[in-house]
Design a protein around this motif. Structure first.
Motif, PDB file in Angstrom:
ATOM      1  N   LEU A 201      -0.894 115.000  68.097  1.00 48.56           N
ATOM      2  CA  LEU A 201      -0.759 113.492  67.181  1.00 48.56           C
ATOM      3  C   LEU A 201      -1.686 112.894  69.061  1.00 48.56           C
ATOM      4  N   ILE A 202      -1.071 112.607  69.703  1.00 49.92           N
ATOM      5  CA  ILE A 202      -1.374 111.637  71.257  1.00 49.92           C
ATOM      6  C   ILE A 202      -3.169 112.145  70.851  1.00 49.92           C
ATOM      7  N   VAL A 203      -3.672 113.062  71.137  1.00 46.87           N
ATOM      8  CA  VAL A 203      -5.562 112.861  70.781  1.00 46.87           C
ATOM      9  C   VAL A 203      -5.714 112.568  68.934  1.00 46.87           C
ATOM     10  N   ALA A 204      -4.898 112.444  68.412  1.00 48.78           N
ATOM     11  CA  ALA A 204      -5.373 111.940  67.099  1.00 48.78           C
ATOM     12  C   ALA A 204      -5.345 110.241  66.878  1.00 48.78           C
ATOM     13  N   ALA A 205      -4.496 109.725  68.226  1.00 50.54           N
ATOM     14  CA  ALA A 205      -3.973 108.403  67.902  1.00 50.54           C
ATOM     15  C   ALA A 205      -4.752 107.460  69.117  1.00 50.54           C
ATOM     16  N   VAL A 206      -5.909 108.191  69.433  1.00 50.52           N
ATOM     17  CA  VAL A 206      -7.059 107.219  70.612  1.00 50.52           C
ATOM     18  C   VAL A 206      -8.887 107.266  69.668  1.00 50.52           C
ATOM     19  N   HIS A 207      -8.738 106.060  70.171  1.00 48.66           N
ATOM     20  CA  HIS A 207      -9.404 106.288  69.138  1.00 48.66           C
ATOM     21  C   HIS A 207     -10.691 105.788  70.028  1.00 48.66           C
TER      22      HIS A 207
END
Length: 290
Positions: A201-207
Motif C-alpha cells: 500500500l505504501i508503494v502504491a501510494a507513492v506517485h
C-alpha cells in the motif's frame, strides 16, 4: 425481449440524492467517471437485487458486492475499482441515504461502561461537512527528497480488506491449535503477510520522487525505480509515507459523531455521559445491519 414500450417505465427508480466527491473528480478520466458539469453525481436507491448482493458474504469480502452496488446506483461511475477509496466511502453513505432516508442508526461502545450505545447519524449532514482531497500530498525527507503521495484506489482497499480477513481467520485457527510451535509458525506467517500488504500500500501510494530543486530538479515516476528506492531507503522514510497515507484516508466524509450513554453505570448526577466515537461505514456492517 419485447420491442414495445414498457408501461411500467414511469415507475422506475429515480435519483434521490446528488453528491459531490472528496476528490472533486480531479483524478478521473471519462472511462472511470463521467463527471457532470454540476460537480454532483446522481444517486439512485438500491433495488431488491442490490440488497441481495449486499448480503452475500463472499461478494462483500472480495469487493464485488460494492462494485455491483455502485454500478447500479451511481451509473456515472464506469470503473469502480479505479475510484479513490475516499470517494467510495461517500458513495456508500449516499446510497444508504437514498435507499433508507436521511437518518441512519449507528452504534459505538461507550468508553465508560463498554456497552453499545446507539445514535442517529444524518447522511446529508455527514456529506455536507465532507472535506476535500488535494490532488497530491508531499512528504519531504531529511535528504532533501520530495515524495509525492496520492490517495489509494479502491482496488488496493479490497486487497487490504482480504488480507485483514485472512489474518483474522488465521488467528482464530491458531487459538484452536494444541501445539505451540504450530501456533508460532502460523502467527509468523500471518504477520509477514500483513506486513507485506501494508508495504504494498505504501508503494502504491507513492506517485513520484523528486531529487533537487528548481531547474536541477529530477522527478522519478518509473514504478520499478520507486519500488527499488522504497526497498532500500531508511525506515523513517517509509514511516513518514505510511503516516501521510493514514492522514489522507481520513479525509472525506465525517466519520465521528457524539453519543450519549444513559446506562445506569455511566449516569452521574442524573446526566448521561457524552462521548465522541468513530462511525464505521464498512459495507459488511453498514448495509447488512440495515
Amino acid at each position: 425481449m419485447s420491442n414495445t414500450p414498457n408501461p411500467l417505465s414511469e415507475y422506475f427508480r429515480s435519483p434521490k440524492l446528488y453528491v459531490k466527491l472528496p476528490t472533486g473528480g480531479k483524478f478521473y478520466t471519462k472511462d472511470i467517471v463521467e463527471y457532470p458539469e454540476s460537480g454532483e453525481l446522481p444517486i439512485f436507491p438500491m433495488t431488491a437485487k442490490d440488497e441481495l448482493i449486499m448480503k452475500n458474504p463472499d461478494a462483500l469480502l472480495n469487493g464485488e458486492a460494492v462494485i455491483q452496488l455502485i454500478k447500479s446506483c451511481v451509473p456515472n461511475v464506469k470503473n469502480v475499482r479505479r475510484l479513490i477509496s475516499n470517494d467510495v466511502d461517500v458513495l456508500l453513505v449516499a446510497i444508504q441515504g437514498a435507499t433508507s432516508g436521511d437518518d441512519i442508526e449507528v452504534s459505538a461502545p461507550c468508553p465508560g461502561c463498554d456497552e453499545a450505545v446507539t445514535g442517529i447519524a444524518s447522511v446529508e449532514g455527514a456529506i455536507e461537512t465532507m472535506a476535500v482531497l488535494e490532488k497530491a500530498y508531499t512528504v519531504e525527507t531529511e535528504q532533501g527528497l520530495k515524495i509525492e503521495v496520492k490517495p489509494l484506489e479502491y482496488s488496493n482497499t479490497i486487497k487490504a480488506g482480504i488480507a485483514s480477513f485472512q489474518s483474522s481467520r488465521s488467528l482464530q485457527v491458531m487459538s484452536e491449535m494444541p501445539d505451540d510451535m504450530d501456533k508460532l509458525k502460523l502467527f509468523n506467517e500471518s504477520f509477514v503477510k500483513m506486513a507485506d500488504m501494508n508495504y504494498q500500500l505504501i508503494v502504491a501510494a507513492v506517485h513520484s520522487v523528486t531529487i533537487g530543486k528548481g531547474e536541477d530538479a529530477n522527478t522519478i515516476t518509473d514504478r520499478d525505480h520507486i519500488k527499488e528506492f522504497l526497498d532500500n531507503c531508511e525506515s523513517s522514510v517509509g514511516a513518514s509515507i505510511e503516516q501521510s497515507v493514514a492522514e489522507i484516508n481520513k479525509i472525506g466524509i465525517q466519520k465521528t459523531m457524539m453519543f450519549e450513554c444513559d446506562k445506569d453505570s455511566c449516569k452521574e448526577k442524573d446526566k448521561p455521559k457524552e462521548f465522541e466515537a468513530a462511525i464505521s461505514f464498512d459495507p459488511v456492517n453498514f448495509f447488512t445491519a440495515s
